[in-house]
Enzyme design. Structure first.
Site: not given
Length: 173
Positions: A126, A129, A132
Protein backbone atom coordinates in the site's frame (compact mmCIF):
# COMPACT_ATOMS: atom_id res chain seq x y z
CA UNK A 1 21.21 11.11 43.49
CA UNK A 2 18.69 13.08 41.43
CA UNK A 3 16.92 16.32 42.33
CA UNK A 4 13.71 14.68 43.54
CA UNK A 5 15.64 12.28 45.79
CA UNK A 6 17.70 15.13 47.25
CA UNK A 7 14.63 17.19 48.11
CA UNK A 8 12.88 14.10 49.48
CA UNK A 9 15.88 13.38 51.73
CA UNK A 10 15.73 16.94 53.12
CA UNK A 11 11.97 16.65 53.68
CA UNK A 12 12.39 13.30 55.44
CA UNK A 13 14.96 14.89 57.77
CA UNK A 14 12.47 17.69 58.52
CA UNK A 15 9.76 15.09 59.20
CA UNK A 16 12.08 13.41 61.71
CA UNK A 17 12.91 16.76 63.33
CA UNK A 18 9.17 17.47 63.69
CA UNK A 19 8.66 14.09 65.34
CA UNK A 20 6.97 12.38 62.40
CA UNK A 21 8.08 8.78 62.05
CA UNK A 22 6.82 5.89 59.94
CA UNK A 23 5.01 8.19 57.51
CA UNK A 24 5.89 8.81 53.86
CA UNK A 25 6.84 12.33 52.79
CA UNK A 26 4.67 12.25 49.60
CA UNK A 27 6.73 14.78 47.66
CA UNK A 28 5.68 15.84 44.18
CA UNK A 29 6.27 18.73 41.78
CA UNK A 30 3.70 21.50 42.12
CA UNK A 31 1.02 21.66 39.46
CA UNK A 32 1.22 25.46 39.43
CA UNK A 33 4.77 26.94 39.39
CA UNK A 34 3.49 30.07 41.18
CA UNK A 35 3.24 27.97 44.35
CA UNK A 36 6.85 26.78 44.21
CA UNK A 37 8.89 23.90 42.85
CA UNK A 38 7.69 20.98 45.00
CA UNK A 39 4.93 20.28 47.49
CA UNK A 40 4.81 17.95 50.48
CA UNK A 41 1.46 16.21 50.99
CA UNK A 42 2.38 13.67 53.67
CA UNK A 43 1.80 15.87 56.72
CA UNK A 44 -1.99 15.50 56.76
CA UNK A 45 -1.81 11.71 56.96
CA UNK A 46 0.79 11.93 59.71
CA UNK A 47 -1.31 14.46 61.64
CA UNK A 48 -4.37 12.25 61.43
CA UNK A 49 -2.34 9.28 62.67
CA UNK A 50 -0.87 11.32 65.56
CA UNK A 51 -4.21 13.08 66.29
CA UNK A 52 -2.66 16.54 65.85
CA UNK A 53 -3.65 19.68 64.01
CA UNK A 54 -2.32 19.20 60.42
CA UNK A 55 -1.57 22.89 59.90
CA UNK A 56 0.45 23.12 63.14
CA UNK A 57 2.38 19.97 62.30
CA UNK A 58 3.05 21.31 58.79
CA UNK A 59 4.37 24.52 60.38
CA UNK A 60 6.82 22.45 62.46
CA UNK A 61 8.06 20.68 59.31
CA UNK A 62 8.36 24.03 57.47
CA UNK A 63 10.40 25.47 60.35
CA UNK A 64 12.66 22.39 60.28
CA UNK A 65 13.30 23.10 56.58
CA UNK A 66 14.47 26.68 57.30
CA UNK A 67 18.19 27.48 56.87
CA UNK A 68 18.59 24.69 54.38
CA UNK A 69 21.19 24.53 51.60
CA UNK A 70 18.64 23.03 49.18
CA UNK A 71 15.33 24.67 50.06
CA UNK A 72 14.95 28.44 49.95
CA UNK A 73 11.46 28.60 51.45
CA UNK A 74 8.83 26.28 52.87
CA UNK A 75 5.33 27.73 53.13
CA UNK A 76 2.32 26.05 54.69
CA UNK A 77 -0.73 26.19 52.44
CA UNK A 78 -4.29 25.07 52.93
CA UNK A 79 -5.03 22.46 55.60
CA UNK A 80 -1.46 21.12 55.80
CA UNK A 81 0.31 21.18 52.46
CA UNK A 82 3.85 22.57 52.29
CA UNK A 83 5.05 24.40 49.18
CA UNK A 84 8.82 24.35 48.62
CA UNK A 85 11.02 26.68 46.59
CA UNK A 86 14.54 25.53 45.80
CA UNK A 87 17.58 27.75 46.13
CA UNK A 88 18.78 29.16 42.77
CA UNK A 89 22.40 28.45 43.76
CA UNK A 90 21.54 24.80 44.40
CA UNK A 91 19.78 24.50 41.03
CA UNK A 92 22.68 26.20 39.24
CA UNK A 93 25.11 23.79 40.90
CA UNK A 94 23.06 20.79 39.76
CA UNK A 95 22.74 22.08 36.20
CA UNK A 96 26.49 22.77 36.05
CA UNK A 97 27.26 19.27 37.33
CA UNK A 98 24.88 17.69 34.80
CA UNK A 99 26.41 19.65 31.91
CA UNK A 100 29.91 18.53 32.86
CA UNK A 101 28.88 14.88 33.19
CA UNK A 102 29.19 12.63 30.13
CA UNK A 103 25.78 11.11 30.97
CA UNK A 104 24.19 14.47 31.91
CA UNK A 105 23.42 13.20 35.40
CA UNK A 106 21.33 10.28 34.14
CA UNK A 107 22.26 7.05 35.88
CA UNK A 108 22.00 3.67 34.17
CA UNK A 109 19.21 1.35 35.30
CA UNK A 110 20.07 -0.90 38.23
CA UNK A 111 18.04 -3.67 36.59
CA UNK A 112 18.24 -3.27 32.80
CA UNK A 113 15.44 -4.84 30.82
CA UNK A 114 15.01 -6.10 27.28
CA UNK A 115 12.47 -3.93 25.49
CA UNK A 116 10.90 -4.52 22.06
CA UNK A 117 10.00 -1.37 20.10
CA UNK A 118 7.67 -1.88 17.14
CA UNK A 119 8.15 0.78 14.47
CA UNK A 120 5.61 1.93 11.88
CA UNK A 121 5.23 -1.51 10.24
CA UNK A 122 4.01 -0.21 6.88
CA UNK A 123 2.21 -2.48 4.44
CA UNK A 124 4.57 -2.39 1.47
CA UNK A 125 1.75 -3.25 -0.90
CA UNK A 126 0.00 0.00 0.00
CA UNK A 127 0.98 3.62 -0.35
CA UNK A 128 3.17 5.05 2.40
CA UNK A 129 2.39 8.38 4.06
CA UNK A 130 3.84 10.76 6.66
CA UNK A 131 2.26 8.79 9.52
CA UNK A 132 4.66 5.91 8.82
CA UNK A 133 7.64 8.26 9.02
CA UNK A 134 6.39 9.93 12.22
CA UNK A 135 5.89 6.69 14.14
CA UNK A 136 9.29 5.40 12.98
CA UNK A 137 10.99 8.55 14.28
CA UNK A 138 9.13 8.32 17.60
CA UNK A 139 10.04 4.62 17.93
CA UNK A 140 13.70 5.31 17.21
CA UNK A 141 13.77 8.18 19.73
CA UNK A 142 12.28 5.97 22.43
CA UNK A 143 14.79 3.24 21.54
CA UNK A 144 17.72 5.63 21.93
CA UNK A 145 16.49 6.87 25.31
CA UNK A 146 16.01 3.31 26.59
CA UNK A 147 19.48 2.29 25.37
CA UNK A 148 21.01 5.37 27.02
CA UNK A 149 19.44 4.24 30.29
CA UNK A 150 21.17 0.85 29.91
CA UNK A 151 18.34 -1.30 28.57
CA UNK A 152 18.67 -3.77 25.69
CA UNK A 153 16.39 -2.68 22.85
CA UNK A 154 15.11 -4.91 20.08
CA UNK A 155 13.88 -2.84 17.15
CA UNK A 156 11.02 -4.51 15.28
CA UNK A 157 9.66 -3.34 11.95
CA UNK A 158 7.21 -5.83 10.44
CA UNK A 159 6.91 -4.90 6.78
CA UNK A 160 3.25 -5.70 6.33
CA UNK A 161 0.83 -8.35 5.21
CA UNK A 162 1.20 -9.58 1.64
CA UNK A 163 -1.53 -12.26 1.73
CA UNK A 164 -4.12 -10.44 -0.39
CA UNK A 165 -1.54 -9.22 -2.89
CA UNK A 166 -0.05 -12.71 -3.39
CA UNK A 167 -3.55 -14.17 -3.63
CA UNK A 168 -4.36 -11.68 -6.38
CA UNK A 169 -1.13 -12.59 -8.22
CA UNK A 170 -1.91 -16.31 -8.00
CA UNK A 171 -5.44 -15.71 -9.24
CA UNK A 172 -4.08 -13.62 -12.10
CA UNK A 173 -1.61 -16.35 -13.08
Amino acid sequence: MNLHQTVEREAAAAFAAAGITDNPVVLQPTKNPEHGDFQINGVMGAAKKAKQNPRELAQKVAEALADNTVIESAEVAGPGFINLRLRPEFLAQNIHAALNDARFGVAKNDKPQTVVIDYSSPNLAKEMHVGHLRSSIIGDSISRVLEFMGNTVIRQNHVGDWGTQFGMLVAYL
